[in-house]
Design a protein around this motif. Sequence first.
Motif, PDB file in Angstrom:
ATOM      1  N   LEU A   1     -10.287  -7.073  -4.706  1.00  0.00           N
ATOM      2  CA  LEU A   1     -11.075  -6.136  -4.845  1.00  0.00           C
ATOM      3  C   LEU A   1     -11.475  -6.729  -6.410  1.00  0.00           C
TER       4      LEU A   1
ATOM      5  N   ILE B   1     -13.587  -8.502  -9.554  1.00  0.00           N
ATOM      6  CA  ILE B   1     -14.180  -7.580 -10.487  1.00  0.00           C
ATOM      7  C   ILE B   1     -14.884  -8.485 -11.639  1.00  0.00           C
TER       8      ILE B   1
ATOM      9  N   LEU C   1     -18.808  -7.307  -8.159  1.00  0.00           N
ATOM     10  CA  LEU C   1     -18.326  -7.615  -6.981  1.00  0.00           C
ATOM     11  C   LEU C   1     -17.612  -8.552  -6.239  1.00  0.00           C
TER      12      LEU C   1
ATOM     13  N   LEU D   1     -16.085   2.137  -7.721  1.00  0.00           N
ATOM     14  CA  LEU D   1     -14.269   1.440  -6.964  1.00  0.00           C
ATOM     15  C   LEU D   1     -13.447   2.979  -6.832  1.00  0.00           C
TER      16      LEU D   1
ATOM     17  N   VAL E   1      -7.155  -0.933  -0.402  1.00  0.00           N
ATOM     18  CA  VAL E   1      -7.691  -1.380  -1.977  1.00  0.00           C
ATOM     19  C   VAL E   1      -5.607  -2.329  -2.629  1.00  0.00           C
TER      20      VAL E   1
ATOM     21  N   PHE F   1      -6.407  -5.001  -7.714  1.00  0.00           N
ATOM     22  CA  PHE F   1      -8.123  -5.413  -8.314  1.00  0.00           C
ATOM     23  C   PHE F   1      -7.803  -7.230  -9.194  1.00  0.00           C
TER      24      PHE F   1
ATOM     25  N   ILE G   1      -9.144  -9.350 -12.680  1.00  0.00           N
ATOM     26  CA  ILE G   1     -10.778  -8.976 -13.788  1.00  0.00           C
ATOM     27  C   ILE G   1     -10.332 -10.699 -14.344  1.00  0.00           C
TER      28      ILE G   1
ATOM     29  N   ILE H   1      -3.387  -4.834 -11.445  1.00  0.00           N
ATOM     30  CA  ILE H   1      -4.203  -5.466 -12.357  1.00  0.00           C
ATOM     31  C   ILE H   1      -4.134  -6.562 -12.100  1.00  0.00           C
TER      32      ILE H   1
END
Length: 136
Positions: free
Chosen positions: A5, A7, A16, A41, A50, A53, A55, A88
């Motif tokens: 996912l 961001i 998103l 989220l 998921v 993430f 970012i 992340i």
Amino acid sequence: MGRILAIDFGKVRTGLAVTDELQIIASGLTTVNTKELIPFLKEYISKESVELFVIGLPKQMNNEASESEALIAPFINKLETQIPNIPIKRIDERFTSKMAFQTMIDSGLKKKQRQNKALVDEISATIILQSYLYSK
């Protein structure tokens, strides 16, 4: 295999994007009011698997962090606290808004549709995610 996912964090709105379960295709998911991002989220990961993430990492042309990084860093700390089991990864997001706008032009969207900033944010998140997929 879980989804990835992406961001595209913004002060007001956050775009998103998400991959399919095989992590082959990046697709826009939605744009969320930034104040509602963490609850969104949490709800999303309660329904979908998921595993990462991604970012955006805003940088200036001289490779220094941009001003918006000051807003993103506290969000990342909160995300790591609230959803600690999903790692992340940061990806350079320079030019993603311009690329998103050009994508809208290239796909034939009318001027009124191109003024939809939420759509620009969602497409930017998709570009960030696609960049990550290409890099791995």
